[in-house]
Write a protein that holds these residues in place. Structure first.
Motif, PDB file in Angstrom:
ATOM      1  N   VAL A   4       0.837  -1.207   0.000  1.00  0.00           N
ATOM      2  CA  VAL A   4       0.000   0.000   0.000  1.00  0.00           C
ATOM      3  C   VAL A   4       0.871   1.255   0.000  1.00  0.00           C
ATOM      4  CG1 VAL A   4      -1.729   1.273   1.338  1.00  0.00           C
ATOM      5  CG2 VAL A   4      -1.930  -1.199   1.082  1.00  0.00           C
ATOM      6  N   ALA A   5       1.993   1.213   0.693  1.00  0.00           N
ATOM      7  CA  ALA A   5       2.875   2.385   0.770  1.00  0.00           C
ATOM      8  C   ALA A   5       3.372   2.826  -0.602  1.00  0.00           C
ATOM      9  CB  ALA A   5       4.068   2.091   1.686  1.00  0.00           C
ATOM     10  N   VAL A   6       3.569   1.883  -1.507  1.00  0.00           N
ATOM     11  CA  VAL A   6       4.033   2.241  -2.854  1.00  0.00           C
ATOM     12  C   VAL A   6       2.870   2.388  -3.836  1.00  0.00           C
ATOM     13  CG1 VAL A   6       6.362   1.329  -2.573  1.00  0.00           C
ATOM     14  CG2 VAL A   6       4.566  -0.163  -3.473  1.00  0.00           C
ATOM     15  N   GLY A   7       1.647   2.215  -3.329  1.00  0.00           N
ATOM     16  CA  GLY A   7       0.470   2.421  -4.162  1.00  0.00           C
ATOM     17  C   GLY A   7       0.170   1.297  -5.139  1.00  0.00           C
ATOM     18  N   TRP A   8       0.605   0.096  -4.810  1.00  0.00           N
ATOM     19  CA  TRP A   8       0.387  -1.049  -5.682  1.00  0.00           C
ATOM     20  C   TRP A   8      -0.796  -1.869  -5.221  1.00  0.00           C
ATOM     21  CZ3 TRP A   8       5.950  -3.487  -6.030  1.00  0.00           C
ATOM     22  CH2 TRP A   8       6.767  -2.655  -6.802  1.00  0.00           C
ATOM     23  N   ALA A  44      11.192  -6.917  -4.907  1.00  0.00           N
ATOM     24  CA  ALA A  44      10.353  -6.033  -5.724  1.00  0.00           C
ATOM     25  C   ALA A  44       9.947  -4.795  -4.940  1.00  0.00           C
ATOM     26  CB  ALA A  44       9.118  -6.786  -6.209  1.00  0.00           C
ATOM     27  N   LEU A  45       9.594  -4.979  -3.685  1.00  0.00           N
ATOM     28  CA  LEU A  45       9.198  -3.840  -2.849  1.00  0.00           C
ATOM     29  C   LEU A  45      10.383  -2.923  -2.557  1.00  0.00           C
ATOM     30  CD1 LEU A  45       6.771  -5.763  -0.506  1.00  0.00           C
ATOM     31  CD2 LEU A  45       6.136  -3.916  -2.081  1.00  0.00           C
ATOM     32  N   GLU A  46      11.539  -3.508  -2.284  1.00  0.00           N
ATOM     33  CA  GLU A  46      12.732  -2.688  -2.030  1.00  0.00           C
ATOM     34  C   GLU A  46      13.123  -1.903  -3.275  1.00  0.00           C
ATOM     35  OE1 GLU A  46      14.922  -5.103   1.580  1.00  0.00           O
ATOM     36  OE2 GLU A  46      15.443  -5.656  -0.471  1.00  0.00           O
ATOM     37  N   ALA A  47      12.982  -2.483  -4.449  1.00  0.00           N
ATOM     38  CA  ALA A  47      13.282  -1.781  -5.696  1.00  0.00           C
ATOM     39  C   ALA A  47      12.348  -0.587  -5.896  1.00  0.00           C
ATOM     40  CB  ALA A  47      13.186  -2.736  -6.878  1.00  0.00           C
ATOM     41  N   ALA A  48      11.151  -0.674  -5.299  1.00  0.00           N
ATOM     42  CA  ALA A  48      10.180   0.421  -5.399  1.00  0.00           C
ATOM     43  C   ALA A  48      10.390   1.481  -4.325  1.00  0.00           C
ATOM     44  CB  ALA A  48       8.770  -0.135  -5.300  1.00  0.00           C
ATOM     45  N   GLY A  49      11.353   1.261  -3.427  1.00  0.00           N
ATOM     46  CA  GLY A  49      11.665   2.276  -2.425  1.00  0.00           C
ATOM     47  C   GLY A  49      11.266   1.944  -1.003  1.00  0.00           C
ATOM     48  N   VAL A  50      10.828   0.724  -0.753  1.00  0.00           N
ATOM     49  CA  VAL A  50      10.440   0.323   0.598  1.00  0.00           C
ATOM     50  C   VAL A  50      11.681  -0.097   1.377  1.00  0.00           C
ATOM     51  CG1 VAL A  50       9.187  -1.428   1.941  1.00  0.00           C
ATOM     52  CG2 VAL A  50       8.128  -0.399  -0.088  1.00  0.00           C
ATOM     53  N   GLU A  51      11.748   0.347   2.640  1.00  0.00           N
ATOM     54  CA  GLU A  51      12.783  -0.117   3.567  1.00  0.00           C
ATOM     55  C   GLU A  51      12.096  -0.911   4.656  1.00  0.00           C
ATOM     56  OE1 GLU A  51      14.825   3.310   5.091  1.00  0.00           O
ATOM     57  OE2 GLU A  51      16.159   3.394   3.371  1.00  0.00           O
ATOM     58  N   PHE A  52      12.592  -2.106   4.927  1.00  0.00           N
ATOM     59  CA  PHE A  52      12.046  -2.931   5.988  1.00  0.00           C
ATOM     60  C   PHE A  52      12.809  -2.639   7.271  1.00  0.00           C
ATOM     61  CE2 PHE A  52      10.676  -4.947   2.155  1.00  0.00           C
ATOM     62  CZ  PHE A  52       9.403  -5.401   2.460  1.00  0.00           C
ATOM     63  N   ILE A  53      12.076  -2.385   8.342  1.00  0.00           N
ATOM     64  CA  ILE A  53      12.658  -2.027   9.632  1.00  0.00           C
ATOM     65  C   ILE A  53      12.566  -3.250  10.537  1.00  0.00           C
ATOM     66  CG2 ILE A  53      12.508  -0.454  11.606  1.00  0.00           C
ATOM     67  CD1 ILE A  53      10.864   1.393   9.647  1.00  0.00           C
ATOM     68  N   VAL A  62       7.752  -0.976   8.091  1.00  0.00           N
ATOM     69  CA  VAL A  62       8.258  -0.532   6.796  1.00  0.00           C
ATOM     70  C   VAL A  62       8.180   0.980   6.717  1.00  0.00           C
ATOM     71  CG1 VAL A  62       7.574  -2.649   5.586  1.00  0.00           C
ATOM     72  CG2 VAL A  62       6.018  -0.707   5.634  1.00  0.00           C
ATOM     73  N   ARG A  63       9.001   1.532   5.843  1.00  0.00           N
ATOM     74  CA  ARG A  63       8.930   2.952   5.530  1.00  0.00           C
ATOM     75  C   ARG A  63       9.437   3.135   4.106  1.00  0.00           C
ATOM     76  NH1 ARG A  63      13.559   4.336   9.716  1.00  0.00           N
ATOM     77  NH2 ARG A  63      15.314   3.497   8.570  1.00  0.00           N
ATOM     78  N   LEU A  64       9.147   4.284   3.532  1.00  0.00           N
ATOM     79  CA  LEU A  64       9.653   4.590   2.189  1.00  0.00           C
ATOM     80  C   LEU A  64      10.995   5.288   2.313  1.00  0.00           C
ATOM     81  CD1 LEU A  64       6.436   5.788   0.344  1.00  0.00           C
ATOM     82  CD2 LEU A  64       7.580   3.575   0.175  1.00  0.00           C
ATOM     83  N   ARG A  65      11.914   4.906   1.448  1.00  0.00           N
ATOM     84  CA  ARG A  65      13.225   5.539   1.408  1.00  0.00           C
ATOM     85  C   ARG A  65      13.062   7.007   1.045  1.00  0.00           C
ATOM     86  NH1 ARG A  65      15.414   1.363  -1.357  1.00  0.00           N
ATOM     87  NH2 ARG A  65      14.666   2.239  -3.286  1.00  0.00           N
ATOM     88  N   LYS A  66      13.839   7.863   1.671  1.00  0.00           N
ATOM     89  CA  LYS A  66      13.810   9.288   1.322  1.00  0.00           C
ATOM     90  C   LYS A  66      14.416   9.478  -0.063  1.00  0.00           C
ATOM     91  CE  LYS A  66      14.049  11.344   5.894  1.00  0.00           C
ATOM     92  NZ  LYS A  66      14.799  12.251   6.758  1.00  0.00           N
ATOM     93  N   ALA A  67      13.796  10.349  -0.831  1.00  0.00           N
ATOM     94  CA  ALA A  67      14.314  10.658  -2.160  1.00  0.00           C
ATOM     95  C   ALA A  67      15.564  11.513  -2.020  1.00  0.00           C
ATOM     96  CB  ALA A  67      13.262  11.397  -2.977  1.00  0.00           C
ATOM     97  N   LEU A  68      16.555  11.228  -2.851  1.00  0.00           N
ATOM     98  CA  LEU A  68      17.772  12.031  -2.849  1.00  0.00           C
ATOM     99  C   LEU A  68      17.572  13.219  -3.762  1.00  0.00           C
ATOM    100  CD1 LEU A  68      20.405   9.175  -3.114  1.00  0.00           C
ATOM    101  CD2 LEU A  68      19.696  10.400  -1.076  1.00  0.00           C
ATOM    102  N   HIS A  69      17.993  14.380  -3.324  1.00  0.00           N
ATOM    103  CA  HIS A  69      17.843  15.594  -4.148  1.00  0.00           C
ATOM    104  C   HIS A  69      19.154  16.014  -4.736  1.00  0.00           C
ATOM    105  CE1 HIS A  69      13.703  16.309  -2.927  1.00  0.00           C
ATOM    106  NE2 HIS A  69      14.085  15.894  -1.736  1.00  0.00           N
TER     107      HIS A  69
END
Length: 69
Positions: A4-8, A44-53, A62-69
């Motif tokens: 759900v966090a990645v909207g899938w 697959a989830l990690e490739a989409a930006g999920v980090e498992f805690i 779980v949380r989403l990886r912060k985007a790098l700017h």
């Protein structure tokens, strides 16, 4: 939570991880799966930006990886 966090939806996660929608449903019901199947879904989830805690006294999560700017 991670899906759900990645909207899938179930179908999208199944497609991206190379497993069936029934397998995703089994995972979400808490049924036991092969380690290789869990790894495919996790990758697959990690490739989409999920980090498992890991478990830290408050439970795993779980949380989403912060985007790098």
């Amino acid at each position: 939570m991670a899906r759900v966090a990645v909207g899938w939806g179930v179908r999208e996660l199944a497609e991206k991880s190379g497993v069936s929608t029934n397998t995703i449903a089994r995972l979400e019901r808490g049924e036991e799966l092969k380690a290789s199947t869990i790894e495919a879904i996790r990758s697959a989830l990690e490739a989409a930006g999920v980090e498992f805690i890991p478990e830290n006294g408050g439970g795993a999560g779980v949380r989403l990886r912060k985007a790098l700017h």
